[in-house]
Design an enzyme around this catalytic site. Structure first.
Site, PDB file in Angstrom:
ATOM      1  N   GLU A 189      -1.870   3.661   7.018  1.00  0.00           N
ATOM      2  CA  GLU A 189      -2.550   4.461   6.002  1.00  0.00           C
ATOM      3  C   GLU A 189      -2.267   5.947   6.160  1.00  0.00           C
ATOM      4  OE1 GLU A 189      -3.970   3.474   3.393  1.00  0.00           O
ATOM      5  OE2 GLU A 189      -4.567   1.393   3.716  1.00  0.00           O
ATOM      6  N   ARG A 193      -0.245   8.255   3.420  1.00  0.00           N
ATOM      7  CA  ARG A 193      -1.086   9.266   2.774  1.00  0.00           C
ATOM      8  C   ARG A 193      -0.841  10.664   3.349  1.00  0.00           C
ATOM      9  NH1 ARG A 193      -6.725   6.424   0.929  1.00  0.00           N
ATOM     10  NH2 ARG A 193      -6.144   4.245   1.237  1.00  0.00           N
ATOM     11  N   ASP A 318       2.428  -6.467  -0.239  1.00  0.00           N
ATOM     12  CA  ASP A 318       3.018  -5.817  -1.408  1.00  0.00           C
ATOM     13  C   ASP A 318       4.121  -4.801  -1.134  1.00  0.00           C
ATOM     14  OD1 ASP A 318       1.107  -4.197  -0.216  1.00  0.00           O
ATOM     15  OD2 ASP A 318      -0.130  -3.951  -2.005  1.00  0.00           O
ATOM     16  N   GLU A 479      -1.919   0.693  -9.778  1.00  0.00           N
ATOM     17  CA  GLU A 479      -0.694  -0.111  -9.925  1.00  0.00           C
ATOM     18  C   GLU A 479      -0.279  -0.328 -11.380  1.00  0.00           C
ATOM     19  OE1 GLU A 479      -2.359  -0.467  -6.029  1.00  0.00           O
ATOM     20  OE2 GLU A 479      -3.276  -1.056  -7.940  1.00  0.00           O
TER      21      GLU A 479
END
Length: 581
Positions: A189, A193, A318, A479
């Site tokens: 993460e 980010r 994903d 998305e």
């Protein structure tokens, strides 16, 4: 002519010479001592008018070509030309899709970003997240100010420079070697980010302080790779500089940090970052899989083998598939490994995981497979709605036209997930039944492969093409907006602008608060105040608003030909003209 001579059939001969006899007569003669300039001048005057015109045109053409070549090399080197262009000129509709309409919509999205930043600045500045209903803050990511970092490049893209500078002034004083005492930082993460957000903020502003901070983030997270195989641990204690030991890591967390460390290597000149992250790709490439190109989501860190979990293009899987293509694009098409892996995965996905609704012939979806790749789950996650954008980008980059058709069909499904609800917001997932009326019960089930007989479809399911599960929340996810933006830029079809605008209006109507925007508990409920969850993830600023803004911007603004977006929508300039090793 003399009239007497003409009468006698003879013409008179002039006594004046017809050829100049010396340099003093104005037209120089050719002789051995003549200078080059004089020789050229002599040759020019000896030409007839047609020859002079032809010579002038040739000189002009050659000179123009030379000047054009120099200008091209200065402003658009040929190194930028060797990849296929992925955007095409948009189709326009003067009645509904004028430049003015795009500007108004773009400004509406910009106002939403300014509103969100204002609330964050007032109630949560420097903290990880704003709580947009209670006007409080949290530090759920260790206190680095993740929303601020994630939002920097969005502010810059939207030309909110005062707000951008507010963020930079704060972030350059943050010590990323420290976090909330006792907190362990999630490796993946913070790479997508914080590291990525600082890298792109640097590339846009060229403020070297931001690159220094990006390198600090990259360095404090590097202990995650200190394992026997090189597969990273999921968390790092940045206060002690030691990774937290674990036996396994999910696919997306291990395989979605490569672009960021590659960009860090390119900007710092230190190849170790990229080489370290690349080892993960090499290991997973060689590991045995239950079906070619399809990867279960849990990996044993000590051995590199897949241990358990489903095969999915949704949660925990994903972005691994996304990064195969995006690393190939970032490399300038120089890494065949990424292309091979991507194509193998997409071919297998199309064979095993793509199905069509029983009630809408246009509605296709991507379900999940179990660990063996034999059992199918007809569950389509909102997270999986990045797939059509990926397919469209891959179709142009790799000349795979069939993938673009599937991308259009999947984008239609993702839009209908919004379009068919009472609020116009999209739920976390939708469910489908198969031709034998089997599927997942809409109530909470033990796992996604508990396929059972379903009751007859009601009118809602028949009309929608799908039915809803128990989790009907909207988390401000990006998305669908991402895929709509990419599909518009690649096809030029203006319907995607209408779809994106409809989604933005729903977000603005149902989730906006005085301080920001809030996640929504149940998209089928119009009792707005009771549905706001008081949560606003940083990806709303980093991704959702950015993609909607770019949808209404000119296609060459942060063009897909020049930038590759990481999985948190941070745009990296594609590196041209050198090999990546």
């Amino acid at each position: 002519m003399d009239r007497d001579a003409e009468a006698n059939g003879h013409s008179s001969v002039s006594s004046e010479p017809t050829i100049p006899l010396s340099d003093q007569d104005g037209l120089p003669l050719l002789h051995s001592k003549q200078t080059l300039k004089s020789r050229l001048r002599t040759g020019w005057y000896r030409m007839d008018r047609l020859s002079r015109l032809t010579t002038s045109l040739v000189v002009l053409i050659i000179g123009g070509a030379i000047i054009a070549r120099v200008l091209i090399e200065l402003f658009c080197p040929y190194d930028y030309w060797h990849n296929p262009q992925v955007t095409i000129p948009p189709k326009t509709d003067d009645n509904n899709h004028s430049v003015q309409t795009d500007k108004e919509r773009r400004n509406a999205v910009r106002d939403a970003m300014r509103h969100t930043w204002s609330g964050y600045h007032k109630y949560a500045f420097g903290h990880d997240e704003l709580l947009p209903v209670s006007n409080k803050s949290n530090d759920k990511w260790g206190g680095w100010g993740v929303t601020l970092i994630d939002a920097l490049d969005t502010l810059y893209i939207m030309e909110l420079y005062d707000e951008f500078n507010q963020g930079v002034t704060h972030v350059v004083d943050v010590d990323f070697s420290k976090a909330t005492p006792g907190y362990t930082t999630p490796f993946f993460e913070m790479v997508i980010r914080s590291l990525a957000g600082l890298l792109t903020a640097y590339e846009m502003s060229l403020d070297k302080r931001l690159l220094a901070k990006a390198q600090q983030v990259g360095d404090v997270l590097m202990p995650a790779f200190k394992t026997a195989t090189g597969l990273p641990y999921p968390r790092v204690d940045v206060n002690t500089g030691v990774a937290v030991r674990a036996s396994s890591i999910c696919l997306a967390e291990a395989g979605t940090v490569q672009l960021e460390y590659w960009k860090l290597s390119d900007l710092t000149g230190n190849p170790v970052y990229h080489q370290t992250a690349q080892r993960v790709v090499d290991i997973l490439d060689q590991t045995e899989k239950p079906y070619p190109g399809l990867y279960p989501i849990w990996v044993d860190i000590a051995t590199g083998n897949f241990t358990s979990g489903q095969i999915t293009f949704g949660a925990q899987g994903d972005s691994w598939y996304e990064y195969m293509l995006k690393q190939y694009i970032y490399s300038g098409g120089t890494h065949d490994q990424y292309q091979r892996m991507y194509v193998e995965s997409i071919e297998s996905m199309k064979q095993k995981m793509v199905k069509r609704s029983e009630f809408d012939d246009q509605m296709y979806y991507v379900g999940d497979l179990d660990f063996t790749a034999k059992k199918f789950s007809p569950k389509f996650q909102h997270l999986t709605c990045f797939v059509p954008g990926m397919l469209a980008l891959g179709s142009k980059t790799l000349n795979r036209p069939d993938d673009l058709e599937l991308a259009k069909q999947l984008t239609y499904t993702c839009f209908q997930m919004y379009n068919q609800t009472a609020t116009g917001l999209g739920p976390e997932y939708v469910l489908f039944r198969d031709s034998t009326n089997k599927g997942l019960l809409p109530t909470n089930h033990k796992n996604d492969f508990d396929i059972e007989d379903l009751p007859a479809a009601d009118s809602s399911e028949v009309n929608n093409g799908y039915y809803l599960g128990y989790d009907r929340g909207y988390l401000l996810r990006p998305e669908t907006a991402e895929s709509i933006m990419i599909l518009y830029r690649i096809t030029g079809d203006v319907k995607y602008k209408e779809w994106g605008w409809q989604i933005f209006q729903a977000i603005d109507k149902w989730t906006k608060t005085p301080a920001g925007f809030s996640a929504y508990r149940d998209v089928t409920s119009t009792k707005r105040d009771s549905q706001l969850t008081d949560s606003m993830e940083s990806f709303f600023l980093a991704e959702t608003l950015k993609y909607l803004y770019l949808l209404f911007s000119p296609a060459d603004y942060y063009s897909l030909d020049d930038y590759v977006f990481n999985t948190e929508a941070h745009p990296f300039k594609i590196q041209r003209g050198h090999a990546h090793k």
